[in-house]
Design a protein around this motif. Structure first.
Motif, short mmCIF file in Angstrom:
data_model
loop_
_atom_site.label_atom_id
_atom_site.label_comp_id
_atom_site.label_asym_id
_atom_site.label_seq_id
_atom_site.Cartn_x
_atom_site.Cartn_y
_atom_site.Cartn_z
N ALA A 18 -16.64 11.93 4.66
CA ALA A 18 -16.64 11.15 5.91
C ALA A 18 -16.00 9.79 5.67
CB ALA A 18 -18.06 10.98 6.41
N TRP A 19 -14.91 9.52 6.38
CA TRP A 19 -14.21 8.24 6.23
C TRP A 19 -14.67 7.29 7.33
CZ3 TRP A 19 -9.07 7.33 3.57
CH2 TRP A 19 -8.92 8.22 2.49
N LEU A 20 -15.26 6.16 6.91
CA LEU A 20 -15.84 5.20 7.86
C LEU A 20 -15.54 3.76 7.43
CD1 LEU A 20 -19.22 7.12 8.14
CD2 LEU A 20 -17.56 6.80 10.01
N GLY B 182 -0.52 8.42 6.40
CA GLY B 182 -0.84 8.46 4.97
C GLY B 182 -2.15 7.77 4.67
N TRP B 183 -2.68 8.03 3.49
CA TRP B 183 -3.94 7.40 3.09
C TRP B 183 -4.00 7.31 1.58
CZ3 TRP B 183 -3.27 12.29 4.82
CH2 TRP B 183 -3.77 13.35 4.05
N THR B 184 -4.88 6.42 1.15
CA THR B 184 -5.17 6.30 -0.27
C THR B 184 -6.69 6.25 -0.45
OG1 THR B 184 -4.90 4.89 -2.20
CG2 THR B 184 -4.78 3.79 -0.10
N ALA C 180 -9.31 20.53 4.13
CA ALA C 180 -8.38 20.71 3.00
C ALA C 180 -7.37 19.57 2.90
CB ALA C 180 -7.68 22.06 3.11
N TRP C 181 -7.88 18.35 2.89
CA TRP C 181 -7.06 17.19 2.52
C TRP C 181 -7.14 17.08 1.00
CZ3 TRP C 181 -11.00 14.93 6.23
CH2 TRP C 181 -10.59 15.07 7.56
N ASP C 182 -6.06 16.69 0.34
CA ASP C 182 -6.07 16.68 -1.13
C ASP C 182 -7.19 15.82 -1.69
OD1 ASP C 182 -3.99 18.45 -1.32
OD2 ASP C 182 -2.45 16.91 -1.34
N SER C 183 -7.45 14.68 -1.03
CA SER C 183 -8.50 13.79 -1.51
C SER C 183 -9.87 14.49 -1.47
CB SER C 183 -8.52 12.51 -0.67
OG SER C 183 -8.19 12.77 0.69
N GLU C 184 -10.12 15.23 -0.41
CA GLU C 184 -11.42 15.88 -0.24
C GLU C 184 -11.52 17.16 -1.08
OE1 GLU C 184 -10.13 13.72 1.83
OE2 GLU C 184 -12.01 12.63 1.62
N ILE C 185 -10.39 17.81 -1.32
CA ILE C 185 -10.40 18.96 -2.23
C ILE C 185 -10.86 18.46 -3.61
CG2 ILE C 185 -8.91 20.58 -3.48
CD1 ILE C 185 -7.27 20.85 -0.85
N GLY D 32 2.81 13.95 10.92
CA GLY D 32 1.36 13.86 10.81
C GLY D 32 0.76 14.96 9.95
N ILE D 33 -0.55 15.11 10.06
CA ILE D 33 -1.26 16.19 9.34
C ILE D 33 -2.01 17.04 10.37
CG2 ILE D 33 -1.33 14.98 7.15
CD1 ILE D 33 -4.29 14.25 7.81
N ASP D 34 -3.15 17.63 10.00
CA ASP D 34 -3.88 18.48 10.96
C ASP D 34 -4.34 17.68 12.18
OD1 ASP D 34 -5.35 17.79 8.35
OD2 ASP D 34 -7.00 17.88 9.80
N THR E 276 -12.14 5.93 10.73
CA THR E 276 -11.47 7.23 10.85
C THR E 276 -12.35 8.32 11.47
OG1 THR E 276 -10.22 6.60 8.89
CG2 THR E 276 -10.05 8.89 9.57
N HIS E 277 -13.59 8.44 11.02
CA HIS E 277 -14.47 9.50 11.54
C HIS E 277 -15.60 8.96 12.40
CE1 HIS E 277 -12.95 12.13 7.98
NE2 HIS E 277 -12.15 12.18 9.01
N ASP E 278 -15.39 7.75 12.90
CA ASP E 278 -16.39 7.11 13.74
C ASP E 278 -16.81 8.01 14.90
OD1 ASP E 278 -17.93 5.06 14.72
OD2 ASP E 278 -16.31 4.30 15.99
N GLN F 34 -8.00 3.64 2.40
CA GLN F 34 -7.18 3.06 3.47
C GLN F 34 -6.37 4.16 4.17
OE1 GLN F 34 -4.46 -0.06 2.19
NE2 GLN F 34 -3.66 -0.32 4.27
N THR F 35 -6.18 3.98 5.47
CA THR F 35 -5.33 4.91 6.23
C THR F 35 -4.26 4.11 6.97
OG1 THR F 35 -6.63 4.79 8.25
CG2 THR F 35 -7.28 6.47 6.67
N GLY F 36 -3.17 4.77 7.34
CA GLY F 36 -2.15 4.07 8.11
C GLY F 36 -0.86 4.86 8.19
N GLY G 200 -6.88 17.61 13.93
CA GLY G 200 -8.26 17.13 14.00
C GLY G 200 -8.56 15.94 13.11
N ALA G 201 -7.60 15.54 12.28
CA ALA G 201 -7.84 14.43 11.34
C ALA G 201 -7.95 13.12 12.11
CB ALA G 201 -6.71 14.35 10.32
N GLY G 202 -8.81 12.24 11.64
CA GLY G 202 -8.99 10.95 12.29
C GLY G 202 -7.71 10.13 12.28
N ILE G 203 -6.94 10.29 11.24
CA ILE G 203 -5.71 9.51 11.10
C ILE G 203 -4.70 9.87 12.20
CG2 ILE G 203 -4.40 11.07 9.59
CD1 ILE G 203 -3.76 8.66 7.84
N MET G 204 -4.83 11.05 12.77
CA MET G 204 -3.94 11.45 13.87
C MET G 204 -4.30 10.65 15.13
SD MET G 204 -1.77 13.61 12.71
CE MET G 204 -1.16 14.71 14.00
N1 PBE Z 1 -7.63 11.62 6.00
C1 PBE Z 1 -8.09 11.86 4.66
C2 PBE Z 1 -8.76 12.04 6.83
C3 PBE Z 1 -9.89 11.52 6.11
C4 PBE Z 1 -9.50 11.81 4.70
C5 PBE Z 1 -7.35 10.19 6.12
C6 PBE Z 1 -6.51 12.44 6.24
C7 PBE Z 1 -8.64 11.85 8.32
O1 PBE Z 1 -7.68 11.26 8.79
O2 PBE Z 1 -9.48 12.33 9.07
#
Ligand code: PBE
Length: 319
Positions: free
Chosen positions: A273-275, A120-122, A226-231, A69-71, A278-280, A301-303, A73-77
């Motif tokens: 904000a991913w909606l 992962g996400w795109t 500090a997600w690459d997309s948001e950076i 996973g990643i951090d 993800t950040h609902d 997209q996330t998954g 607090g990320a929605g994708i977690m």
């Molecule tokens: N992400 C990238 C974030 C939103 C941008 C998918 C890692 C998240 O999961 O919160």
């Protein structure tokens, strides 16, 4: 541009994932001879059950039933935890790390053609550097397509109308975001990659600044995770705000702190904000105190993401 380093910034943890060599997961193709319908159905069921079990079983053991996973607090977690529940994957767990540590683990596995499953996400540069696929998600644990939206503090329009206007106009495509990410990933400084992109895309950028007056030294603080997309996105918007005269600070935080900072008026805005999925939960918590400026990027997209060479196609195959 100032880049504040806050205690809240998540340091990349080393994963220490030891992945055994790739087993010979069975080919999933159904080679059953064409008999009558009833037999075909039976053959397919048997084959799928056998192949599915073996492939997933191999991967599960090889990966120690761990999704990278990643951090936390990320929605994708939360999406990944939801998937474990929705698909009955009681043996599996999601290991928290960071975007940087996740992509490093992915790069290491990829180099050795070993299995790996990541959150992962795109848009994300990893899809340009590696051949990857999203695992199908028929239960929609990760929701459907996402948009990325902009939120600012409620008084920004009155206090800094020019910055508000630029943030309101900011809108680009996944391909643009990817260009900035790729340059950073190839070693460019974040700020420099953003500036290069702004210079090379004058037409689009001039739509964001159309009719906006230059200012004489106001201050703007944008928050991000500090997600690459948001950076990439936050540095680009920061560069454009600097070009019209603002003194810009970018502050990396954890996801909930990012929303909270803008809701409390401590920071001016965010483009991260991913909606709608993800950040609902964060919009539920903080949305009443935010000014929503709408979508800045469509079709994200996330998954769960795996290398193409892995012999599974759906999260269901992990059962
Ligand atoms: N992400 C990238 C974030 C939103 C941008 C998918 C890692 C998240 O999961 O919160």
């Amino acid at each position: 541009m100032n880049f504040k380093s806050k205690a809240g910034l998540i340091a990349g943890m080393s994963l220490g994932l030891v992945v055994a060599g790739c087993g010979d997961a069975e080919n999933n193709e159904n080679n059953a001879p064409e008999n009558d319908n009833a037999n075909n159905v039976n053959n397919e069921e048997n084959n799928n059950a056998d192949n599915g079990e073996e492939a997933a079983g191999d991967y599960g053991e090889e990966l120690d039933y761990t999704i990278t996973g990643i951090d936390a607090g990320a929605g994708i977690m939360s999406g990944a935890e939801q998937a474990l529940e929705d698909y009955g994957l009681e043996d599996w767990s999601v290991q928290a790390s960071s975007d940087a540590a996740m992509t490093q683990a992915l790069a290491d596995a990829y180099e050795n053609e070993e299995p790996i499953i990541v959150t992962g996400w795109t848009p994300h540069w990893k899809f340009s550097d590696f051949d990857l696929k999203f695992l199908e998600d028929p239960e929609l644990s990760f929701g459907e397509a996402e948009d990325i939206e902009t939120f600012v503090r409620q008084d920004l329009q009155d206090d800094e109308p020019e910055a508000y206007e630029v943030l309101d106009n900011f809108n680009w495509e996944g391909e643009h975001m990817n260009e900035v990410m790729l340059e950073i990933n190839e070693g460019a400084d974040e700020d420099e990659a953003a500036r290069n992109w702004v210079e090379e895309n004058e037409d689009l950028v001039s739509e964001w600044t159309d009719g906006v007056d230059e200012v004489d030294g106001g201050e703007i603080e944008l928050v991000l995770v500090a997600w690459d997309s948001e950076i990439a996105s936050t540095n680009v918007v920061g560069a454009v705000l600097e070009d019209i005269g603002y003194d810009v600070t970018l502050t990396p935080l954890e996801a909930n702190q990012m929303f909270q900072a803008v809701a409390d008026g401590q920071a001016d805005g965010m483009v991260a904000a991913w909606l709608p999925t993800t950040h609902d939960h964060l919009v539920e918590d903080f949305g009443d105190d935010l000014d929503s400026l709408g979508v800045n990027l469509e079709g994200a997209q996330t998954g769960l993401v795996v290398p193409e060479y892995m012999d599974i196609d759906s999260i269901e195959d992990l059962q």
